[in-house]
Motif scaffolding. Structure first.
Motif, short mmCIF file in Angstrom:
data_model
loop_
_atom_site.label_atom_id
_atom_site.label_comp_id
_atom_site.label_asym_id
_atom_site.label_seq_id
_atom_site.Cartn_x
_atom_site.Cartn_y
_atom_site.Cartn_z
N THR A 128 0.85 -1.27 0.19
CA THR A 128 -0.07 0.00 0.06
C THR A 128 0.68 1.28 -0.04
O THR A 128 0.46 2.33 -0.81
CB THR A 128 -0.97 -0.13 1.23
N ASP A 129 1.96 1.19 0.84
CA ASP A 129 2.66 2.48 0.83
C ASP A 129 3.68 2.60 -0.37
O ASP A 129 3.97 3.68 -0.85
CB ASP A 129 3.60 2.35 2.39
N MET A 130 3.75 1.57 -1.09
CA MET A 130 4.61 1.59 -2.42
C MET A 130 3.78 2.16 -3.05
O MET A 130 4.14 3.05 -3.96
CB MET A 130 5.08 0.17 -2.69
N ARG A 131 2.45 1.79 -3.32
CA ARG A 131 1.63 2.29 -4.31
C ARG A 131 1.46 3.90 -3.96
O ARG A 131 1.55 4.71 -5.01
CB ARG A 131 0.07 1.73 -4.15
N VAL A 178 -22.10 0.14 -5.75
CA VAL A 178 -20.64 0.00 -5.52
C VAL A 178 -20.47 -0.10 -3.87
O VAL A 178 -20.58 1.19 -3.34
CB VAL A 178 -19.60 0.84 -6.22
N GLU A 179 -19.99 -1.21 -3.56
CA GLU A 179 -19.64 -1.04 -2.04
C GLU A 179 -18.44 -1.44 -1.92
O GLU A 179 -17.61 -2.59 -2.24
CB GLU A 179 -20.66 -2.25 -1.40
N ALA A 180 -17.65 -0.76 -0.93
CA ALA A 180 -16.18 -1.17 -0.78
C ALA A 180 -16.28 -1.03 1.08
O ALA A 180 -16.88 -0.26 1.76
CB ALA A 180 -15.30 0.01 -0.99
N ARG A 181 -15.29 -1.83 1.58
CA ARG A 181 -14.90 -2.00 2.75
C ARG A 181 -13.63 -1.90 3.05
O ARG A 181 -12.65 -2.65 2.54
CB ARG A 181 -15.43 -3.31 3.84
N LEU A 182 -13.04 -0.91 3.53
CA LEU A 182 -11.81 -0.37 3.84
C LEU A 182 -11.44 -0.56 5.39
O LEU A 182 -11.60 0.28 6.12
CB LEU A 182 -11.28 1.09 3.33
N PRO A 183 -10.47 -1.57 5.91
CA PRO A 183 -10.30 -1.76 7.35
C PRO A 183 -9.34 -0.51 7.76
O PRO A 183 -8.49 0.15 6.88
CB PRO A 183 -9.65 -3.30 7.29
N PRO A 199 -2.49 7.43 4.41
CA PRO A 199 -2.34 8.03 3.19
C PRO A 199 -2.69 7.15 1.67
O PRO A 199 -3.63 7.59 0.96
CB PRO A 199 -0.92 8.41 2.93
N GLY A 200 -2.65 5.75 1.99
CA GLY A 200 -2.83 4.97 1.03
C GLY A 200 -4.24 4.72 0.94
O GLY A 200 -4.74 4.69 -0.22
N ALA A 201 -4.98 4.29 2.16
CA ALA A 201 -6.29 4.04 1.99
C ALA A 201 -7.12 5.47 1.94
O ALA A 201 -8.22 5.19 1.24
CB ALA A 201 -6.88 3.41 3.59
N ALA A 213 -5.71 -4.72 -2.29
CA ALA A 213 -4.57 -4.45 -1.68
C ALA A 213 -4.39 -3.98 -0.47
O ALA A 213 -3.44 -4.27 0.33
CB ALA A 213 -3.56 -3.48 -2.80
N LEU A 214 -5.42 -3.19 0.07
CA LEU A 214 -5.71 -2.85 1.40
C LEU A 214 -6.05 -3.95 2.27
O LEU A 214 -6.18 -3.57 3.48
CB LEU A 214 -6.37 -1.56 1.16
N GLY A 215 -6.57 -4.91 1.86
CA GLY A 215 -7.16 -5.85 2.82
C GLY A 215 -8.57 -5.73 2.79
O GLY A 215 -9.33 -6.39 3.51
N GLY A 216 -9.09 -4.87 1.76
CA GLY A 216 -10.70 -4.76 1.97
C GLY A 216 -11.38 -5.48 0.88
O GLY A 216 -10.78 -6.59 0.32
#
Length: 372
Positions: A225-228, A364-369, A276-278, A347-350
């Motif tokens: 994530t940080d690399m992206r 569109v549904e997204a879950r970001l931990p 920052p990534g999420a 990539a964020l585990g979501g």
């Protein structure tokens, strides 16, 4: 066109234009052997123009000019005489050694003296004042020499600018490489150190293999994530500013409304830091969902945006309804479409869920931990 080719073209143009005229004038004004000598001197001078940036080429033109002066005082009526000031200019502008002024002034004096004392000039009724002729020829030589020095100064300045540009490019490249190295070190070094340490410890604690592999997976995901995010920073131009995040959602929603799509925004829960990534991924999910609705939902559509801050994750739901477009028009576009959204979230585990409602709406549904 290279300078060498330009000089050859100039020599050909001058030769085709001036030499036939000079040959005609030489035959009419000084027939016999003198016409042959004049024509040969003109031909040599025209050939030397192809190498006009060399000192020796100027000396060849001066020698040809001397032959013409020795043959007849009427040499000034030859059109090829114009090559002498051209040679003075070229030598002053480009040659490493720079003798044209003295040689040119000497030639002007010799030409004026020859013109004033030649019997053929008197017979032809051409008798300008020798001092006036000397002043005119000297002025032509000085003007050609001055223009040559001015051109030499221009070329030296251009060379200096090119050298400074090369040095600036080299410095910019070194600074950019150093910046990339810092970014990569900050993003990757710590994560890799943790992964290596966990893997080394796993060799001596097989009972904790599952726990260690989970830690390695989590660390690798965070590093990815940080690399992206770091690659996004490196790709941005210096004036781009920081990457967008959830703080930019009001502007995004406002722009979407201005584009003609009504958007209802609902926020529940207490916002928490995403990293920052999420934060960037959350913004991109909303952006892609609204853009997808604008492109495919059709006339009369409206959109609803839900942001729910739960105990363990941010849940984003973006849906539309009321459009006239068929559901079959939806789909992944090339590049940053639904597939790109899913890759970012995963990539964020979501989790990303995309579906079509029975009424025809698109959700569109997204879950970001939250970061640990």
């Amino acid at each position: 066109m290279t300078p060498r080719r330009a000089d050859v073209v100039l020599a050909l143009v001058a030769g085709v234009t001036l030499f036939p005229l000079s040959l005609t004038v030489a035959v009419l004004s000084a027939p016999g052997v003198r016409a042959v000598l004049l024509a040969g001197a003109c031909l040599v001078a025209h050939a030397a123009v192809a190498y006009r940036r060399r000192t020796w080429a100027f000396l060849v033109v001066a020698a040809a000019f001397t032959v013409q002066v020795a043959v007849t005082g009427l040499f000034l009526v030859l059109p090829s005489s114009a090559l002498f000031p051209l040679a003075v200019y070229s030598c002053a502008a480009h040659a490493r050694r720079n003798p044209p002024l003295l040689v040119g002034l000497a030639g002007a004096g010799a030409a004026a003296a020859r013109f004033a004392t030649d019997s053929s000039v008197a017979a032809a009724g051409l008798g300008p004042d020798p001092w006036l002729l000397l002043g005119l020829l000297a002025a032509v030589v000085v003007a050609a020499w001055g223009l040559g020095l001015y051109r030499r100064t221009q070329l030296a300045h251009l060379d200096l600018l090119r050298e400074r540009a090369r040095e600036a490019a080299a410095r910019a490249t070194a600074e950019e490489r150093a910046r990339i190295a810092r970014e990569m070190h900050d993003v990757v070094a710590h994560a890799l150190a943790v992964i290596v340490a966990q893997a080394r410890g796993g060799r001596f604690a097989p009972a904790r293999a599952a726990e260690i592999l989970a830690a390695i997976e989590e660390t690798g995901r965070a590093a990815l994530t940080d690399m992206r995010a770091a690659v996004g920073v490196l790709r941005a131009s210096p004036g781009d500013g920081p990457p967008p995040g959830l703080t930019g959602l009001p502007d995004l929603v406002a722009r979407t409304r201005d584009a003609g799509l009504p958007v209802e925004e609902i926020v529940r829960g207490t916002p928490r830091p995403l990293g920052p990534g999420a934060d960037l991924v959350a913004y991109r999910v909303v952006q892609e969902a609204l853009t997808n609705t604008l492109r495919h939902a059709g006339a009369g559509a409206r959109s609803t945006l839900h942001l729910e801050w739960t105990d363990d994750a941010l849940r984003i739901t973006a849906g539309d309804a009321g459009g006239t477009a068929a559901a079959g028009t939806r789909g992944d576009g090339p590049g940053n479409g639904l597939a790109g959204m899913r890759e970012r979230v995963t990539a964020l585990g979501g989790i990303l869920d995309v579906r079509t409602e029975e009424e025809g709406g698109f959700v569109v549904e997204a879950r970001l931990p939250y970061p640990a």
